[in-house]
Design a protein around this motif. Sequence first.
Motif, short mmCIF file in Angstrom:
data_model
loop_
_atom_site.label_atom_id
_atom_site.label_comp_id
_atom_site.label_asym_id
_atom_site.label_seq_id
_atom_site.Cartn_x
_atom_site.Cartn_y
_atom_site.Cartn_z
N PHE A 353 0.86 -1.18 0.00
CA PHE A 353 0.00 0.00 0.00
C PHE A 353 0.89 1.23 0.00
O PHE A 353 2.10 1.15 0.31
N ASP A 354 0.33 2.37 -0.35
CA ASP A 354 1.08 3.62 -0.29
C ASP A 354 0.52 4.50 0.82
O ASP A 354 -0.49 4.16 1.47
N LEU A 355 1.16 5.63 1.03
CA LEU A 355 0.77 6.51 2.13
C LEU A 355 -0.65 7.04 1.95
O LEU A 355 -1.43 7.09 2.91
N ALA A 356 -1.00 7.42 0.72
CA ALA A 356 -2.34 7.97 0.49
C ALA A 356 -3.42 6.96 0.85
O ALA A 356 -4.45 7.32 1.45
N ALA A 357 -3.20 5.69 0.48
CA ALA A 357 -4.18 4.65 0.82
C ALA A 357 -4.27 4.46 2.33
O ALA A 357 -5.37 4.33 2.89
N ALA A 358 -3.13 4.45 3.01
CA ALA A 358 -3.13 4.30 4.47
C ALA A 358 -3.88 5.44 5.13
O ALA A 358 -4.65 5.24 6.08
N VAL A 385 6.43 -2.65 9.92
CA VAL A 385 6.09 -2.36 8.53
C VAL A 385 7.40 -2.34 7.74
O VAL A 385 8.42 -1.84 8.23
N LEU A 386 7.38 -2.91 6.54
CA LEU A 386 8.57 -2.96 5.70
C LEU A 386 8.38 -2.08 4.47
O LEU A 386 7.25 -1.93 3.97
N ARG A 387 9.46 -1.52 3.98
CA ARG A 387 9.43 -0.89 2.67
C ARG A 387 9.23 -1.98 1.62
O ARG A 387 9.79 -3.07 1.73
N HIS A 388 8.46 -1.68 0.61
CA HIS A 388 8.24 -2.65 -0.45
C HIS A 388 9.56 -2.94 -1.15
O HIS A 388 10.37 -2.03 -1.36
N ARG A 389 9.78 -4.21 -1.51
CA ARG A 389 11.10 -4.59 -2.04
C ARG A 389 11.41 -3.95 -3.38
O ARG A 389 12.58 -3.85 -3.76
N THR A 390 10.41 -3.49 -4.15
CA THR A 390 10.69 -2.92 -5.47
C THR A 390 10.28 -1.46 -5.61
O THR A 390 10.56 -0.85 -6.63
N ASP A 391 9.61 -0.89 -4.61
CA ASP A 391 9.14 0.49 -4.72
C ASP A 391 9.19 1.13 -3.35
O ASP A 391 8.39 0.82 -2.47
N GLU A 392 10.11 2.05 -3.16
CA GLU A 392 10.33 2.68 -1.85
C GLU A 392 9.13 3.50 -1.40
O GLU A 392 9.01 3.83 -0.22
N ARG A 393 8.24 3.86 -2.32
CA ARG A 393 7.06 4.66 -1.94
C ARG A 393 5.96 3.80 -1.36
O ARG A 393 4.96 4.33 -0.86
#
Length: 761
Positions: A353-358, A385-393
């Motif tokens: 998920f991204d910040l906007a969705a959260a 919570v982990l950073r996504h392995r392919t997208d830091e956002r």
Amino acid sequence: MCSEATAWDRLRPRLGGAVRSGAPAASDWPGCAIPRGSLVCRAGDRAGRGVAVPENTTAEGRSGNLPPETRSFVGRRRELARLDELLDPARAGQGRLVTLVGTGGVGKTRLALNAARRASPRYPDGVWFVELSPLRAQGLVGFAVVEALRLADRSTSPVTEVLADWLADKKALIVLDSCEHVLPDCADLVRALLPAAPGLRFLATGREHLGHPSEVRVQIDPLPVGDEDGAAGPGGLPGDALDLFAQRAAEAYAGFVLDEDSAGPAAAVCRRLDGIPLAIELAAARLGELSLGELDERLGERLPSPLDLLATGTEEGPLRHRTLRTAIGWSHELCAPVERLLWARLSVFTGGFDLAAAEDVCSGGPLPAGRIAALLERLVEQSIVLRHRTDERRFQLLDSVRDFGGDWLRALGEERTLRLRHLDHYRSLARTGCTQWNTGRQLLWCERVIAEHDNLRTAMDCALAERDGPTALRTAADIGFLWRHCGYLRDAQHCLDQVLTADPAPGPDLVRALWARAAVALLQGDLDSAERWAAVCSAAAVEQGDPVAVVGAAYVTGGQLLLRGRLGEALVVLSAADLLPVRDDWLGSAQLQVRLALSMTHLLRGDLPGARAVADEVRAESGRRGERWAGAFAECFLAQIDLAEGDLAAAARNARTAVVAHSLLNSTLGVAHTLDILASAVVATGDGWRAARLLAIGQRIWERLGSAQMQSPDLMSARRACENLVQEKIGTEAYTRAYAEGLAMSYARGVAYAAEDLHGV
């Protein structure tokens, strides 16, 4: 799930006499079979059965989709040596299904990934990682494998048949990760594929084995704190568990050093946590705020969580499971109340998920949206919570951590509320995507749909489970339209068929759902289904009374006539569509697709001026609004017109432009069609070797699409004519060698090769 014919029968009475009686039988229309043995079906005669060719390659150039290693891997030397042996494709007998079994958090996934990376050089057709944890419904494991393999399958064959067909002559390894919640589906898939594909092996992970007769079960235990004798490991310090703790502690607290003073307390912490890697990582992440002594003391309290009550028994497995859950519960207790609340609410997301969705889904009450960004960072710092392995956002939760949060969400009485908020967020996202699809934001929406695929699927499942017909229809109509344009045809077909069997009410949502369902069938080459759904869509559009919807419906009606080769009938339908102002939404895209179909109809009828006029019109409209999908097809058609008129330079230039645009939108259909045209232009300039390679690259993509040249007899005939011309130009032996070179290229390399202007043509 009801059949397509059932959906047809339920909708027909509502729409009256505009629809023929009964679901037409397949024999009502002539078939468009691919000639057996033709060059169109060169790669094993699979083009008409939904077989696809993966496009992904590793950094070393091998096929596969293994994610990059983002953190150091500790220990497991004996397990890796054992897996090296079991996963050797030259090994006869046992080992075609290996299952790593162990409690949650013990490191099964990371071990499987490392073993798969080590094995990858021995599997020329790829090592493929399939994440099953995002699945929330039964019957989707096959879909997940198709997606992981990047089989852009556009057929209507059963998914197991499609997989068996492609894998039949391949030497590949498939990693099924987190099987426990979809165990029967995994077992059924393995039983079906192993006999059909002798070169295929599976590596599975889960909390229990699959139960296959030839399965080799490898028990994964926690990391040892010391060696087998309890003695010190290399360097005079204990073993793998402590090594892991030391590395993660140094990441959390720059001042941490494992020495003679810290080794004892650190080892005590690892023993308290039974050597479970996830528990150790969660504990080590706390060293920025607690000393080693305080950490050991707090763990000694064994703070309970509600999940401890669920872990009973005295066997080793349940006790270790309780250790992990207690460790997670201990981390939970150390969180601030609002951090705990966010953790629980984040559990409704799947696949990241991204910040906007959260902020949208998780805010409310004591958790204002403005605080969520900072709280997310705090949870990242604590390894919750982990950073996504392919997208830091983007962010994600490990399965065990998400499950813990989900239990707390239920304990708070918020589960259904949050799932509905999740549904609302992604339903709104899909609606906005449909509203803006025919604009300059189209490429961004394509990327967003791909990134949010798991959440969109979860939202769709929720809408269906709620049994709210209008909401499910609206959700499926929007998501189905986007999935159709972004390559998820089976998912689109699956959700649309379910809502269309429920006797949906007339209106714009029904028209959009019917249009998407018919358009899916067109891309699948299922022209019988396309005709049936197009008829219902046209009737529903007339009933709705929106003239633009009526125009949009002309695309699916005229499109299936065009692909059948019934060009006169297609011309009547498409020419009759009113030229209304083009909209920004999905209907605007449908309007442009009507014009594209009309241009192609003119072209195949030999009316080159008519075809060019319409294609130029679409290209200009596409350029004005910044959309790419229709514009790329217009460039493709213009290349075909240029070729027919003998302007080879313009044909090659427009074709290369179309290849690049289609590839940006993940439009493999557009890439494949354009490559056929580019090959014809290139051979006409005298470069038969390059044309042969382009034909091979295109053939691999047509196989990915599941239907050669969309089952159009005209397009198949043009393809065969090009192949024959190339063979005449350079000879059969040279053609075979050049064709093999093209087949050997990855999808990305093939597209780049096609886009090159080597001769200034």
